[in-house]
Write an enzyme that holds these catalytic residues in place. Structure first.
Site: not given
Length: 505
Positions: A177, A286, A387
């Site tokens: 995906k 990240c 974050e």
């Protein structure tokens, strides 16, 4: 204004027109211009992709390790040959500088090279004469169809480095995906996979869809494993639902990496490393380093030097070779970052460099956010613990190593951590006691090579086996243990006991 291209989805090696009535825009992050639209594939189209992968698994899984390795050796060279083309495409749709985008492609090539050694990496174990006349072997077997749910920030490395190479090398087939914000790089690689890679039809399939359709990956019994990169909330959901349906899950999620800067560090080199790690990829990774925990005795000097170097960065068009900080991915993401900056102000952090109003001449509609620095961020401030995924640096001040380490480990995320020091004792203590799954000693971005696992902890990972390295091989395979016995004149005449000779005392 260039023509907006409507993209297709790929099933069984064929690109097909979607029957959807919902199309998702893809922009050039530097100009704001819509350059393509991708389909929100229907449930029937996602099912079609799963069916194709399931059918392809029957033959691909039985192909010899030697043949699979030959495909991968050739595939590695295809990627190398298209490095420049893919670099530019990644830079345009995502906003990475050319150097950053090139690294994205190279980090897809590196795991492909690792996967070429699958004949060795997937070896099992065996012993003869475990008991008299009995031999036992363990083999690593493919799982079946693997679903890869891809984030927007690494459109080459994550689907085509972290997900595909080891999955197909070990005999699985894949449904990707692709990220709807940045699907073009992944789609172009998908084209090359069949056109020049020459792989059998259905080994890898690609769709773009919404979260609703991707729920099928978590429940369809033909899907045996799900690998995901994205937010912690979604990762927890994927882990709980897919695991409840008997699937392997590998969910790499959010981070808030901290660095501890001690007073004995090499200040110039440390600041250079932090500039790279906090502003590289515009903070949209990240393994960015958005929080700097600095010892009070050098904090003023460090902050002044960091601000000076950040101000000197050229912010501009992603595919201008002189640019050091490109745009963020799209308008929605830019708005999110600006809201976080305002929240930092509201929480009382000291804004010492404000990147909100930056304008790049000739690219006024691009999604630019300049380097932003907050000082005196305290533990209760949300901006220092959540974050942001943008070029925003938070400074937290501490008195001692012990205070800094405790502050860092209090964070719920533990993807990576770093320390900057010339003191071997503190470096070793940090290595031993940091919660970070990937630890840097005078290294701002401690991302390991593909031969080692990408090993986040705590709220940064949900699952049992990490991506890459031997963890990756184990994730994509299951153990099959075989016990063998061949009758001879003596065993043929013996009566059989409960354990058929496998217990011997």
């Amino acid at each position: 204004m260039s023509e907006v291209i409507r993209k297709k989805y790929c099933v069984n090696g064929e690109w097909k027109e979607s029957k959807t009535d919902k199309w998702m825009p893809v922009t050039d992050s530097s100009t704001g211009e819509v350059i393509a639209e991708v389909p929100c594939c229907t449930a029937e189209e996602v099912d079609e992709a799963i069916t194709a992968a399931d059918e392809a698994f029957k033959s691909w899984s039985l192909l010899s390790l030697s043949k699979r390795t030959q495909y991968l050796f050739h595939w590695r060279n295809v990627l190398v040959n298209h490095l420049d083309e893919l670099t530019l495409l990644c830079s345009k749709e995502l906003g990475k500088t050319l150097n950053e985008a090139r690294g994205d492609i190279l980090k897809a090539i590196e795991p492909t090279e690792l996967a070429c050694s699958v004949s060795y990496l997937s070896q099992g174990s065996c012993s003869m004469q475990v008991t008299t006349g009995f031999d036992t072997s363990t083999y690593r077997m493919p799982l079946g169809v693997v679903a890869g749910i891809v984030p927007f920030n690494f459109p080459a490395m994550i689907p085509w480095g972290w997900m595909v190479p080891l999955a197909i090398a070990t005999g699985n087939t894949v449904v990707l995906k692709a990220a709807s914000f940045t699907p073009l790089t992944s789609m172009r690689i998908m084209e090359l996979f069949y056109e020049e890679g020459g792989f059998p039809k259905g080994v890898v399939n690609l769709v773009t869809c919404s979260r609703n359709e991707s729920e099928m990956f978590l429940t369809d019994p033909r899907i045996k494993a799900v690998t995901f990169v994205g937010t912690t909330g979604v990762g927890k959901h994927i882990y709980s639902v897919a695991a409840a349906h008997g699937k392997r899950v590998q969910a790499q999620t959010e981070a808030k990496n901290h660095a501890l800067v001690l007073e004995d560090c090499d200040l110039e080199s440390t600041t250079n490393a932090i500039i790279n790690s906090t502003y590289g990829c515009a903070g949209m990774r990240c393994m960015a380093l958005p929080v700097i925990v600095v010892q009070e005795s050098i904090a003023d000097r460090f902050v002044a030097l960091l601000k000076k170097k950040a101000q000197a960065m050229k912010v501009g068009c992603a595919y201008d070779p002189e640019t050091k900080l490109g745009p963020v991915v799209n308008a929605k993401h830019k708005e999110s970052i600006l809201n976080w900056i305002q929240k930092g102000i509201d929480e009382g952090a000291e804004l010492i460099l404000d990147g909100r109003d930056i304008v790049v001449p000739g690219y006024e509609n691009g999604y630019f956010v300049g380097p932003t620095i907050f000082d005196h961020v305290t533990p209760e401030m949300e901006i220092g613990n959540r974050e942001i995924f943008g070029p925003v640096t938070l400074i937290k001040r501490v008195q001692t190593f012990e205070e800094g380490l405790a502050l860092m480990n209090a964070n719920p995320f533990a993807n990576g951590s770093a320390i900057f020091t010339q003191n071997g004792y503190y470096a070793r203590q940090f290595e031993l006691l940091s919660d970070g799954g990937m630890v840097g000693i005078n290294v701002g971005i401690p991302v390991p090579s593909a031969y080692f696992p990408f090993s986040g902890n705590k709220e940064s990972f949900f699952g049992d086996q990490h991506v890459l390295g031997l963890d990756g091989v184990r994730f994509y395979t299951r153990a099959k243990t075989v016990t063998k016995h061949w009758y001879d004149e003596n065993s043929r005449k013996k009566a059989m006991d409960t354990w058929e000779g496998t217990v011997e005392r």
